[in-house]
Design an enzyme around this catalytic site. Structure first.
Site, PDB file in Angstrom:
ATOM      1  N   TYR A 157      42.572  45.367  36.768  1.00 24.06           N
ATOM      2  CA  TYR A 157      41.873  46.226  37.908  1.00 24.06           C
ATOM      3  C   TYR A 157      42.878  47.454  37.735  1.00 24.06           C
ATOM      4  CZ  TYR A 157      41.677  47.888  42.743  1.00 24.06           C
ATOM      5  OH  TYR A 157      41.230  48.559  43.747  1.00 24.06           O
TER       6      TYR A 157
HETATM    7  P1  NAP Z   1      34.907  45.711  49.850  1.00 23.98           P
HETATM    8  O1  NAP Z   1      35.058  45.344  51.166  1.00 23.98           O
HETATM    9  O2  NAP Z   1      35.102  44.414  48.930  1.00 23.98           O
HETATM   10  O3  NAP Z   1      33.690  46.345  49.446  1.00 23.98           O
HETATM   11  C1  NAP Z   1      33.293  46.467  48.121  1.00 23.98           C
HETATM   12  C2  NAP Z   1      31.941  47.260  48.011  1.00 23.98           C
HETATM   13  O4  NAP Z   1      31.562  47.340  46.666  1.00 23.98           O
HETATM   14  C3  NAP Z   1      30.900  46.412  48.836  1.00 23.98           C
HETATM   15  O5  NAP Z   1      30.104  47.275  49.360  1.00 23.98           O
HETATM   16  C4  NAP Z   1      30.042  45.592  47.613  1.00 23.98           C
HETATM   17  O6  NAP Z   1      28.614  45.572  47.991  1.00 23.98           O
HETATM   18  C5  NAP Z   1      30.120  46.832  46.520  1.00 23.98           C
HETATM   19  N1  NAP Z   1      30.214  46.134  44.967  1.00 23.98           N
HETATM   20  C6  NAP Z   1      30.836  45.277  44.485  1.00 23.98           C
HETATM   21  N2  NAP Z   1      30.486  44.869  43.482  1.00 23.98           N
HETATM   22  C7  NAP Z   1      29.492  45.447  43.152  1.00 23.98           C
HETATM   23  C8  NAP Z   1      28.290  45.734  42.259  1.00 23.98           C
HETATM   24  N3  NAP Z   1      28.313  45.041  41.159  1.00 23.98           N
HETATM   25  N4  NAP Z   1      27.092  46.394  42.683  1.00 23.98           N
HETATM   26  C9  NAP Z   1      26.995  46.913  43.585  1.00 23.98           C
HETATM   27  N5  NAP Z   1      27.860  47.206  44.443  1.00 23.98           N
HETATM   28  C10 NAP Z   1      29.042  46.178  44.434  1.00 23.98           C
HETATM   29  O7  NAP Z   1      35.887  46.637  49.100  1.00 23.98           O
HETATM   30  P2  NAP Z   1      36.943  47.602  49.934  1.00 23.98           P
HETATM   31  O8  NAP Z   1      38.413  47.014  50.334  1.00 23.98           O
HETATM   32  O9  NAP Z   1      36.077  48.612  50.827  1.00 23.98           O
HETATM   33  O10 NAP Z   1      37.231  48.740  48.658  1.00 23.98           O
HETATM   34  C11 NAP Z   1      36.660  49.950  48.535  1.00 23.98           C
HETATM   35  C12 NAP Z   1      37.098  50.489  47.311  1.00 23.98           C
HETATM   36  O11 NAP Z   1      38.354  50.982  47.631  1.00 23.98           O
HETATM   37  C13 NAP Z   1      37.167  49.634  45.815  1.00 23.98           C
HETATM   38  O12 NAP Z   1      36.767  50.562  44.822  1.00 23.98           O
HETATM   39  C14 NAP Z   1      38.770  49.485  45.898  1.00 23.98           C
HETATM   40  O13 NAP Z   1      38.852  48.903  44.402  1.00 23.98           O
HETATM   41  C15 NAP Z   1      39.219  50.480  46.308  1.00 23.98           C
HETATM   42  N6  NAP Z   1      40.646  50.219  46.995  1.00 23.98           N
HETATM   43  C16 NAP Z   1      40.729  49.333  48.298  1.00 23.98           C
HETATM   44  C17 NAP Z   1      42.002  49.047  48.624  1.00 23.98           C
HETATM   45  C18 NAP Z   1      41.848  48.010  49.757  1.00 23.98           C
HETATM   46  O14 NAP Z   1      43.132  47.515  49.964  1.00 23.98           O
HETATM   47  N7  NAP Z   1      40.927  47.763  50.516  1.00 23.98           N
HETATM   48  C19 NAP Z   1      43.206  49.622  48.129  1.00 23.98           C
HETATM   49  C20 NAP Z   1      43.084  50.463  47.045  1.00 23.98           C
HETATM   50  C21 NAP Z   1      41.678  50.624  46.547  1.00 23.98           C
HETATM   51  P3  NAP Z   1      27.844  44.107  47.716  1.00 23.98           P
HETATM   52  O15 NAP Z   1      28.769  43.116  47.964  1.00 23.98           O
HETATM   53  O16 NAP Z   1      26.652  44.262  48.463  1.00 23.98           O
HETATM   54  O17 NAP Z   1      27.467  44.370  46.344  1.00 23.98           O
END
Ligand code: NAP
Length: 249
Positions: A157
């Site tokens: 990741y």
């Molecule tokens: P999340 O709630 O898991 O949401 C992830 C999103 O990505 C969902 O809308 C999902 O939609 C979409 N997604 C995943 N796989 C996909 C695929 N194959 N095709 C199309 N869409 C896809 O994630 P989050 O925590 O909000 O994170 C958002 C971003 O911030 C990510 O890039 C993550 O790495 C980054 N980030 C998050 C954190 C944290 O602590 N939350 C920290 C650092 C960085 P579907 O399920 O409908 O496909």
């Protein structure tokens, strides 16, 4: 609320969940026509309904970013919905399967790189030249604090997001002269649908930050929308930590 995105179309990948959902709402509040993508149409339709109910303009486009044809169709459909242009691209969708390196299946490794690196790469390939031809545009990539330091269990990741961090700078160099700004946001532990599975581990991780608490999606969204706005006109190729100070210590 200012309407500084009026007349602009913004594609938010993963706009049906977590941080992306917060970004989509904020951009719509500020006047953007928002295109939300994801695989889960039920969550996508719900997000669109909520944004429309609040007076915003939004559409959901179903796309699997692990599939390159789907990535390209998403770009084409977004341009259509935008009446010929997409002005803002938020490369937010991401997956974060954690685990020891020796236990990462090849299929997981490939999927992480397909969704976290290849999809943003080809969305930029499809959309940034059109932005450049119009002389303006803004792209914000979502990376992570663990793209900047090593954490056991996050090799696949973290490395995928480190690639995206470098791409942010490469694209700033490539598209900046044509008026397209490319930046990134590097969140720390943030409570979302996606991180719910981490349970107390998320709090443990947040405990290593000066802020000492888990972040909220709206707190991350504010920084993303700032970078996408004209208020950030001098900012190119930057990676903004929104992590409660974790990268500072
Ligand atoms: P999340 O709630 O898991 O949401 C992830 C999103 O990505 C969902 O809308 C999902 O939609 C979409 N997604 C995943 N796989 C996909 C695929 N194959 N095709 C199309 N869409 C896809 O994630 P989050 O925590 O909000 O994170 C958002 C971003 O911030 C990510 O890039 C993550 O790495 C980054 N980030 C998050 C954190 C944290 O602590 N939350 C920290 C650092 C960085 P579907 O399920 O409908 O496909």
């Amino acid at each position: 609320m200012t309407q500084d995105f009026a007349g602009r179309t913004a594609l938010v990948t993963g706009g049906n969940s977590g941080i992306g959902r917060a970004v989509a709402g904020l951009l719509a509040d500020r006047g953007a026509r928002v295109v939300i993508s994801g695989r889960d149409a039920a969550r996508g339709d719900k997000a669109v309904e909520e944004i429309r109910a609040a007076g915003g303009t939004a559409d959901f486009v179903q796309a699997d970013l692990a599939d390159l044809d789907s990535v390209r169709s998403l770009a084409a459909r977004s341009i259509e919905l935008g009446g010929g242009h997409v002005d803002v691209l938020i490369n937010n969708a991401g997956i974060f399967p954690f685990g020891p390196t020796a236990e990462v299946p090849v299929s997981d490794f490939d999927e992480v790189y397909a969704v976290n690196v290849r999809a943003p790469f080809y969305l930029v390939a499809e959309l940034a030249p059109l932005m450049a031809a119009r002389g303006h545009g803004a792209i914000v990539n979502l990376t992570t604090m663990v793209a900047s330091f090593g954490l056991a269990g996050m090799a696949a990741y973290g490395s995928s997001k480190a690639a995206l961090q470098l791409l942010t700078k490469a694209w700033a160099a490539e598209f900046g002269p044509a008026g397209v700004r490319v930046n990134a946001v590097s969140p720390g532990p943030t409570r979302t649908e996606g991180t719910a599975v981490l349970g107390e581990n998320l709090d443990g991780l947040a405990g290593t930050t000066p802020l000492q608490r888990v972040g909220r999606p709206d707190e991350v969204a504010e920084g993303i929308v700032f970078l996408a706005s004209d208020a950030a006109s001098l900012i190119h190729g930057a990676v903004l930590p929104i992590d409660g100070g974790r990268l500072a210590v």
